[in-house]
Design an enzyme around this catalytic site. Structure first.
Site, PDB file in Angstrom:
ATOM      1  CB  VAL A 179      19.078  25.045 -32.869  1.00 47.17           C
ATOM      2  CG1 VAL A 179      18.733  24.450 -31.503  1.00 47.17           C
ATOM      3  CG2 VAL A 179      19.616  26.452 -32.715  1.00 47.17           C
ATOM      4  CG  ASP A 201      13.116  21.527 -41.623  1.00 48.77           C
ATOM      5  OD1 ASP A 201      13.905  22.035 -40.808  1.00 48.77           O
ATOM      6  OD2 ASP A 201      12.512  22.201 -42.477  1.00 48.77           O
ATOM      7  NE  ARG A 246      18.795  21.354 -42.739  1.00 47.86           N
ATOM      8  CZ  ARG A 246      20.109  21.370 -42.548  1.00 47.86           C
ATOM      9  NH1 ARG A 246      20.933  21.287 -43.586  1.00 47.86           N
ATOM     10  NH2 ARG A 246      20.612  21.485 -41.333  1.00 47.86           N
ATOM     11  CB  THR A 304      12.041  32.683 -32.077  1.00 45.04           C
ATOM     12  OG1 THR A 304      13.394  32.506 -31.634  1.00 45.04           O
ATOM     13  CG2 THR A 304      11.203  31.513 -31.617  1.00 45.04           C
ATOM     14  CB  THR A 340      15.591  32.630 -28.409  1.00 41.83           C
ATOM     15  OG1 THR A 340      16.841  31.932 -28.414  1.00 41.83           O
ATOM     16  CG2 THR A 340      15.688  33.846 -27.509  1.00 41.83           C
ATOM     17  CB  CYS A 348      21.619  34.772 -30.711  1.00 48.09           C
ATOM     18  SG  CYS A 348      21.114  33.036 -30.664  1.00 48.09           S
ATOM     19  NE  ARG A 374      20.419  31.499 -38.691  1.00 47.55           N
ATOM     20  CZ  ARG A 374      20.448  30.691 -37.624  1.00 47.55           C
ATOM     21  NH1 ARG A 374      19.317  30.328 -37.053  1.00 47.55           N
ATOM     22  NH2 ARG A 374      21.596  30.270 -37.141  1.00 47.55           N
TER      23      ARG A 374
END
Length: 423
Positions: free
Chosen positions: A15, A33, A38, A84, A119, A259, A330
């Site tokens: 995202v 981050d 990363r 999240t 989220t 999600c 994920r």
């Protein structure tokens, strides 16, 4: 918007990075981050998520990367895009959000704006996140600093629906701040925005988007379970019903990812907190969470019918990512299939040309194979619709099988008559 605005994007995953790239083309932006590896790869122009190409990173002249919170003190707009997740009991894990809020509290100044994209359940931003910023900073919400919520709508691996051509829901803690946040996003969203009346409305809108999909898929998965017992091919039924103009084209399958398999639990958590038990949403979750074990059991039954000993059998799993042509693992439900098969004392090899082997080991303890062995496996399960598997076709995939073996297709990639079973 002020010409002196400087944005900090907190969290550079699927995202945050696309958001940082878009803003970094037009205004000073810092991508932050806590993962130093990363940051190092992004500074070299490499994105391991494969969402952003090297030339896109090179085109962001106003974007810099950092793992040092003190480099954010000159920013006046903070956009939080941290994960999240849920815990093993399906409860929201707000630790990443809380940590990000605490860090922002240490650098925020009067007049600054914090926008959350992660989220959450309705009310989380103002009930859980902003009080942390107040406590750490000593500033007062809506007097010294302001907030907004603009839910992410990133679809990993999707090269057609990108950040700038997906309508963005925006909101702010005051009407003036809502206008300002909406104008900010309109600078990068070419198809426009939808301004919600409040932060809570925007939070609720996000969490029901994927809850709706989850419930619809659960219905189709349940139909698949029923039709399997009736010995009716599910896809044929769906194609027949789909000849009606208003029949929704959902398909049975594994519901994983960042999600759909997670967001409903944020909503049900809040519902139960206020004394309401959500029947439909949780029943859908139970069905979808059980599909991995159902696939494993179906394969075991097919092996038994062919008199293949399940104990000490060799089984090949094709695909570990939660969706096709994407390295994202994920919340992948393929691991549920692996666990169920290993409970029968089968030897399971996992092959996925998209997934990083270290990530698979780190996240799930899954040791992947570099290449499947030919004429070796008693059962083969096609779990993800990667283009590489499509290119192999039935003959290429069957080459991995040993003698009389089982081929099970979770994704309806192969012709019905060429497989031994499918959802």
């Amino acid at each position: 918007m002020s010409t002196e605005d400087k944005i900090a994007i907190i969290g550079l995953g699927y995202v945050g990075l696309p958001l940082a790239v878009e803003f970094g083309r037009i205004m000073p932006t810092i991508g932050f981050d806590i993962n130093s590896d990363r940051i190092a790869e992004l500074k070299k122009g490499i994105d391991s998520t494969l969402e952003i190409q090297a030339e896109e990173l090179a085109d962001t002249k106003l974007l810099t990367f950092s793992e040092n919170p003190q480099e954010l003190v000159d920013c006046n707009i903070y956009i939080v895009t941290v994960p999240t997740p849920i815990d093993k009991h399906h409860r929201p894990n707000l630790k990443p959000l809380e940590s990000a809020s605490e860090m922002i509290g240490g650098v925020i100044r009067k007049g600054d704006i914090v926008i959350y994209e992660s989220t959450v359940y309705p009310g989380c931003t103002e009930e859980a996140c902003l009080p942390i910023i107040e406590r750490v900073s000593g500033l007062e919400y809506n007097i010294d600093f302001y907030a907004g919520y603009s839910p992410e709508r990133i679809n990993p691996g999707d090269k057609e629906h990108r950040l700038n051509n997906i309508v963005k829901v925006t909101s702010g803690s005051t009407p003036e701040i809502a206008d300002r946040i909406d104008q900010l996003y309109r600078k990068i969203i070419t198809v426009g925005t939808h301004r919600a009346s409040s932060i809570r409305v925007a939070e609720a809108a996000k969490v029901i988007e994927n809850t709706q999909r989850d419930v619809n898929i659960a219905l189709i998965n349940e139909l698949s379970l029923i039709f399997g017992r009736l010995q009716i091919d599910t896809l044929e039924v769906l194609e027949a019903a789909g000849s009606k103009w208003n029949f929704l084209p959902f398909r049975p399958g594994l519901v994983g990812g960042h999600c759909i398999g997670v967001d409903p639990y944020y909503l049900t958590h809040k519902a139960q907190e206020i004394g309401y038990h959500p029947e439909v949403i949780l029943s859908g979750r139970r069905i979808n969470d059980g599909m991995g074990e159902h696939v494993a059991d179906s394969v075991v039954k097919l092996m038994t019918k062919k008199r293949i000993h399940v104990v000490d059998s060799r089984i090949l799993i094709l695909g570990l990512a939660f969706k096709e042509n994407c390295p994202d693992v994920r919340n992948t439900k393929v691991v549920d299939i692996i666990a169920a098969l290993e409970s029968y004392n089968s030897h399971v090899d996992v092959y996925d040309p998209w997934v990083d082997h270290e990530e698979a080991e780190r996240s799930y303890g899954v040791t992947m194979v570099e290449q499947p062995r030919e004429k070796h496996y008693n059962a083969i399960i096609l779990c993800v619709r990667h283009r590489e598997f499509e290119a192999l076709g039935v003959e290429g995939i069957r080459k991995f099988g040993f003698g009389e073996h089982v081929l099970y297709d979770v994704k309806y990639l192969l012709p019905k008559e060429s497989v031994d079973g499918r959802l």
